[in-house]
Design a protein around this motif. Structure first.
Motif, PDB file in Angstrom:
ATOM      1  N   THR A 109       0.928  -1.283   0.118  1.00 37.78           N
ATOM      2  CA  THR A 109      -0.066  -0.028  -0.204  1.00 37.78           C
ATOM      3  C   THR A 109       0.727   1.335   0.006  1.00 37.78           C
ATOM      4  O   THR A 109       1.971   1.313   0.684  1.00 37.78           O
ATOM      5  CB  THR A 109      -1.052   0.015   1.283  1.00 37.78           C
ATOM      6  OG1 THR A 109      -1.769  -1.418   1.124  1.00 37.78           O
ATOM      7  CG2 THR A 109      -1.729   1.192   1.045  1.00 37.78           C
ATOM      8  N   CYS A 110       0.502   2.186  -0.614  1.00 42.20           N
ATOM      9  CA  CYS A 110       1.225   3.505  -0.778  1.00 42.20           C
ATOM     10  C   CYS A 110       1.048   4.284   0.518  1.00 42.20           C
ATOM     11  O   CYS A 110       0.030   4.557   0.975  1.00 42.20           O
ATOM     12  CB  CYS A 110       0.801   4.568  -2.110  1.00 42.20           C
ATOM     13  SG  CYS A 110       0.999   3.754  -3.555  1.00 42.20           S
ATOM     14  N   ASP A 111       1.969   4.723   0.986  1.00 39.82           N
ATOM     15  CA  ASP A 111       2.173   5.621   2.425  1.00 39.82           C
ATOM     16  C   ASP A 111       3.284   6.430   2.335  1.00 39.82           C
ATOM     17  O   ASP A 111       4.228   6.676   1.492  1.00 39.82           O
ATOM     18  CB  ASP A 111       1.960   4.414   3.579  1.00 39.82           C
ATOM     19  CG  ASP A 111       3.061   3.632   3.862  1.00 39.82           C
ATOM     20  OD1 ASP A 111       4.240   3.898   3.451  1.00 39.82           O
ATOM     21  OD2 ASP A 111       3.041   2.857   4.689  1.00 39.82           O
ATOM     22  N   GLY A 112       3.484   6.990   3.523  1.00 34.66           N
ATOM     23  CA  GLY A 112       4.499   8.083   3.597  1.00 34.66           C
ATOM     24  C   GLY A 112       5.699   7.617   3.503  1.00 34.66           C
ATOM     25  O   GLY A 112       6.992   8.216   3.269  1.00 34.66           O
ATOM     26  N   GLY A 113       6.000   6.137   3.891  1.00 36.79           N
ATOM     27  CA  GLY A 113       7.168   5.493   3.951  1.00 36.79           C
ATOM     28  C   GLY A 113       7.908   5.189   2.516  1.00 36.79           C
ATOM     29  O   GLY A 113       9.146   4.972   2.550  1.00 36.79           O
ATOM     30  N   GLY A 137       9.650   3.782  -3.718  1.00 30.56           N
ATOM     31  CA  GLY A 137      10.304   2.563  -3.239  1.00 30.56           C
ATOM     32  C   GLY A 137      10.789   1.444  -4.206  1.00 30.56           C
ATOM     33  O   GLY A 137      10.681   2.195  -5.478  1.00 30.56           O
ATOM     34  N   ASP A 138      10.809   0.363  -3.966  1.00 30.42           N
ATOM     35  CA  ASP A 138      11.464  -0.614  -5.217  1.00 30.42           C
ATOM     36  C   ASP A 138      10.171  -1.631  -5.331  1.00 30.42           C
ATOM     37  O   ASP A 138      10.675  -2.539  -5.897  1.00 30.42           O
ATOM     38  CB  ASP A 138      12.521  -1.332  -4.516  1.00 30.42           C
ATOM     39  CG  ASP A 138      12.535  -2.307  -3.227  1.00 30.42           C
ATOM     40  OD1 ASP A 138      11.373  -1.985  -2.633  1.00 30.42           O
ATOM     41  OD2 ASP A 138      13.384  -2.617  -2.718  1.00 30.42           O
ATOM     42  N   ARG A 139       9.133  -1.455  -4.746  1.00 27.16           N
ATOM     43  CA  ARG A 139       7.993  -2.504  -5.196  1.00 27.16           C
ATOM     44  C   ARG A 139       6.823  -1.404  -5.503  1.00 27.16           C
ATOM     45  O   ARG A 139       6.815  -0.349  -5.426  1.00 27.16           O
ATOM     46  CB  ARG A 139       7.648  -3.034  -3.882  1.00 27.16           C
ATOM     47  CG  ARG A 139       8.515  -4.050  -3.051  1.00 27.16           C
ATOM     48  CD  ARG A 139       7.759  -4.460  -1.999  1.00 27.16           C
ATOM     49  NE  ARG A 139       8.472  -4.992  -0.970  1.00 27.16           N
ATOM     50  CZ  ARG A 139       8.315  -5.863   0.342  1.00 27.16           C
ATOM     51  NH1 ARG A 139       6.959  -6.158   0.198  1.00 27.16           N
ATOM     52  NH2 ARG A 139       9.119  -6.232   0.973  1.00 27.16           N
ATOM     53  N   THR A 140       5.875  -2.150  -6.309  1.00 28.55           N
ATOM     54  CA  THR A 140       4.685  -1.543  -6.656  1.00 28.55           C
ATOM     55  C   THR A 140       3.861  -1.062  -5.650  1.00 28.55           C
ATOM     56  O   THR A 140       3.808  -2.132  -4.605  1.00 28.55           O
ATOM     57  CB  THR A 140       4.006  -2.477  -7.553  1.00 28.55           C
ATOM     58  OG1 THR A 140       4.572  -2.543  -8.867  1.00 28.55           O
ATOM     59  CG2 THR A 140       2.764  -1.890  -8.026  1.00 28.55           C
ATOM     60  N   CYS A 141       3.100  -0.195  -5.553  1.00 32.09           N
ATOM     61  CA  CYS A 141       2.216   0.109  -4.484  1.00 32.09           C
ATOM     62  C   CYS A 141       0.959   0.860  -4.830  1.00 32.09           C
ATOM     63  O   CYS A 141       0.757   1.292  -6.145  1.00 32.09           O
ATOM     64  CB  CYS A 141       2.882   1.295  -3.547  1.00 32.09           C
ATOM     65  SG  CYS A 141       2.663   2.974  -4.077  1.00 32.09           S
ATOM     66  N   TYR A 142      -0.114   0.245  -4.143  1.00 37.03           N
ATOM     67  CA  TYR A 142      -1.669   0.693  -4.501  1.00 37.03           C
ATOM     68  C   TYR A 142      -1.861   2.101  -3.741  1.00 37.03           C
ATOM     69  O   TYR A 142      -1.927   2.051  -2.419  1.00 37.03           O
ATOM     70  CB  TYR A 142      -2.529  -0.404  -4.153  1.00 37.03           C
ATOM     71  CG  TYR A 142      -2.069  -1.736  -4.909  1.00 37.03           C
ATOM     72  CD1 TYR A 142      -2.130  -1.671  -6.285  1.00 37.03           C
ATOM     73  CD2 TYR A 142      -1.986  -2.889  -4.273  1.00 37.03           C
ATOM     74  CE1 TYR A 142      -1.551  -2.742  -6.993  1.00 37.03           C
ATOM     75  CE2 TYR A 142      -1.590  -3.856  -4.905  1.00 37.03           C
ATOM     76  CZ  TYR A 142      -1.501  -3.965  -6.356  1.00 37.03           C
ATOM     77  OH  TYR A 142      -1.407  -5.016  -7.001  1.00 37.03           O
ATOM     78  N   ASP A 173       3.947   1.753 -10.360  1.00 36.17           N
ATOM     79  CA  ASP A 173       5.319   1.019 -10.164  1.00 36.17           C
ATOM     80  C   ASP A 173       6.313   2.088  -9.678  1.00 36.17           C
ATOM     81  O   ASP A 173       6.026   3.309  -9.620  1.00 36.17           O
ATOM     82  CB  ASP A 173       5.574   0.776 -11.678  1.00 36.17           C
ATOM     83  CG  ASP A 173       4.710  -0.454 -12.200  1.00 36.17           C
ATOM     84  OD1 ASP A 173       4.377  -1.377 -11.240  1.00 36.17           O
ATOM     85  OD2 ASP A 173       4.395  -0.721 -13.287  1.00 36.17           O
ATOM     86  N   PRO A 174       7.431   1.509  -9.005  1.00 35.15           N
ATOM     87  CA  PRO A 174       8.495   2.675  -8.694  1.00 35.15           C
ATOM     88  C   PRO A 174       8.726   3.707  -9.767  1.00 35.15           C
ATOM     89  O   PRO A 174       9.071   3.468 -11.102  1.00 35.15           O
ATOM     90  CB  PRO A 174       9.704   1.706  -8.841  1.00 35.15           C
ATOM     91  CG  PRO A 174       9.143   0.250  -8.233  1.00 35.15           C
ATOM     92  CD  PRO A 174       7.992   0.283  -9.217  1.00 35.15           C
ATOM     93  N   GLY A 175       8.806   4.968  -9.269  1.00 35.12           N
ATOM     94  CA  GLY A 175       9.008   6.191 -10.075  1.00 35.12           C
ATOM     95  C   GLY A 175       7.824   6.893 -10.486  1.00 35.12           C
ATOM     96  O   GLY A 175       7.780   7.768 -11.285  1.00 35.12           O
ATOM     97  N   GLN A 176       6.609   6.052 -10.753  1.00 43.56           N
ATOM     98  CA  GLN A 176       5.355   6.608 -11.027  1.00 43.56           C
ATOM     99  C   GLN A 176       4.669   7.651 -10.152  1.00 43.56           C
ATOM    100  O   GLN A 176       4.812   7.260  -8.967  1.00 43.56           O
ATOM    101  CB  GLN A 176       4.631   5.377 -11.634  1.00 43.56           C
ATOM    102  CG  GLN A 176       4.980   4.661 -12.735  1.00 43.56           C
ATOM    103  CD  GLN A 176       4.017   3.817 -13.294  1.00 43.56           C
ATOM    104  OE1 GLN A 176       3.256   3.072 -12.552  1.00 43.56           O
ATOM    105  NE2 GLN A 176       4.061   3.407 -14.783  1.00 43.56           N
ATOM    106  N   SER A 177       3.632   8.398 -10.739  1.00 39.69           N
ATOM    107  CA  SER A 177       2.923   9.286  -9.736  1.00 39.69           C
ATOM    108  C   SER A 177       1.680   9.129 -10.040  1.00 39.69           C
ATOM    109  O   SER A 177       1.017   8.668 -10.973  1.00 39.69           O
ATOM    110  CB  SER A 177       3.481  10.770 -10.046  1.00 39.69           C
ATOM    111  OG  SER A 177       4.803  10.559  -9.858  1.00 39.69           O
ATOM    112  N   ARG A 207      -6.603  -0.598   2.705  1.00 38.93           N
ATOM    113  CA  ARG A 207      -7.053  -1.306   1.660  1.00 38.93           C
ATOM    114  C   ARG A 207      -8.630  -1.290   1.681  1.00 38.93           C
ATOM    115  O   ARG A 207      -9.519  -1.246   0.774  1.00 38.93           O
ATOM    116  CB  ARG A 207      -6.557  -2.569   1.190  1.00 38.93           C
ATOM    117  CG  ARG A 207      -6.968  -3.570   0.244  1.00 38.93           C
ATOM    118  CD  ARG A 207      -6.207  -4.687   0.264  1.00 38.93           C
ATOM    119  NE  ARG A 207      -6.892  -5.610  -0.917  1.00 38.93           N
ATOM    120  CZ  ARG A 207      -6.172  -6.852  -1.104  1.00 38.93           C
ATOM    121  NH1 ARG A 207      -5.126  -7.365  -0.424  1.00 38.93           N
ATOM    122  NH2 ARG A 207      -6.694  -7.701  -2.204  1.00 38.93           N
ATOM    123  N   ASN A 208      -9.192  -1.728   2.803  1.00 44.17           N
ATOM    124  CA  ASN A 208     -10.449  -1.953   2.986  1.00 44.17           C
ATOM    125  C   ASN A 208     -11.290  -0.665   3.382  1.00 44.17           C
ATOM    126  O   ASN A 208     -12.550  -0.678   3.308  1.00 44.17           O
ATOM    127  CB  ASN A 208     -10.538  -2.903   4.415  1.00 44.17           C
ATOM    128  CG  ASN A 208     -10.218  -2.139   5.705  1.00 44.17           C
ATOM    129  OD1 ASN A 208     -10.005  -0.968   5.598  1.00 44.17           O
ATOM    130  ND2 ASN A 208     -10.120  -2.918   6.902  1.00 44.17           N
TER     131      ASN A 208
END
Length: 246
Positions: A109-113, A137-142, A173-177, A207-208
């Motif tokens: 999940t996308c967050d401030g970290g 980050g180095d992972r995809t986030c939602y 994905d990493p680098g996307q906005s 997520r929920n």
């Protein structure tokens, strides 16, 4: 009578001489055969010696010298249970104590970290701000739902515009906005007078959809930012233009 004795004597002498002659011949023949046999035995012994294969000579022990100049025995690497050389197997498979562990690429999940959040002013529409979320980050986030906003020390969360909900969850994905538009005020005279704010807290939806998750961020607002209770924030959008449509 006398002549008979002479003949007898002569005959006896002749017989004696013949016997002696035979003895001598036999002796010479025996000696010759013995000599031949004696000389043949060493020759046969020599032939046996020459016909035997030479004894195997032990190969000299192979040694090697390390970089320090010390001579040491060269040992083959230990064999595996299947008879294969463990060093060769390690080279082929890349396994061993130095092998790298495959990094975890499970989406989060996308967050401030794992993101960077920025707030900027826009020329159009009026009284709007743009919130930009970038995956660092180095992972995809939602980016689930809409950001939860609070101006300064406001107790209530800023209203969310339900009409801006996208068809699918925004995936970065990493680098996307991703983008969210902030309408600072509602219709004039529809509520309390706008008030100035200097700080903006941004929370990230779980997520929920119940409450927030992860690390929130605190941003400094552009100067002369005024807001009221009739304003709104959109859902996260993949395109900037979609966030500023409302």
């Amino acid at each position: 009578m006398r002549s008979n004795r002479i003949r007898t004597t002569t005959f006896a002498a002749t017989a004696l001489l013949a016997a002696l002659s035979l003895t001598a011949c036999g002796s010479e023949t025996g000696s010759s055969e013995s000599a031949k046999a004696g000389s043949a035995a060493p020759a046969a012994h020599q032939a046996v010696k020459e016909s035997r294969p030479p004894a195997a000579t032990a190969a000299p022990e192979e040694k090697t010298t390390d970089t320090g100049g010390t001579s040491k025995d060269t040992a083959a690497p230990p064999a595996r249970s299947d008879g294969k050389n463990t060093t060769d197997a390690t080279k082929r498979t890349g396994s061993g104590s130095g092998s790298a562990t495959k990094p975890d690429r499970t989406p989060v999940t996308c967050d401030g970290g794992n993101t960077r959040t920025a707030v900027t002013t826009v020329s159009r529409p009026l009284n709007h701000l743009l919130l930009t979320l970038t995956n660092t980050g180095d992972r995809t986030c939602y980016a689930y739902y809409a950001p939860g906003l609070r101006f300064d020390d406001a107790q209530a969360a800023f209203p969310v515009l339900d009409d801006s909900k996208p068809q699918a969850v925004v995936t970065l994905d990493p680098g996307q906005s991703a983008y969210a538009g902030i309408g600072l005020t509602g219709e004039p005279g529809a509520g309390p007078s706008p008030r100035e704010a200097t700080r903006l807290q941004v929370h990230f939806s779980a997520r929920n959809g119940e409450g927030s998750t992860g690390t929130p961020v605190s941003l400094t607002l552009p100067s002369d930012t005024y807001w009221d209770d009739n304003g709104f924030v959109t859902y996260w959008q993949t395109e900037m233009a979609d966030a500023l449509t409302y």
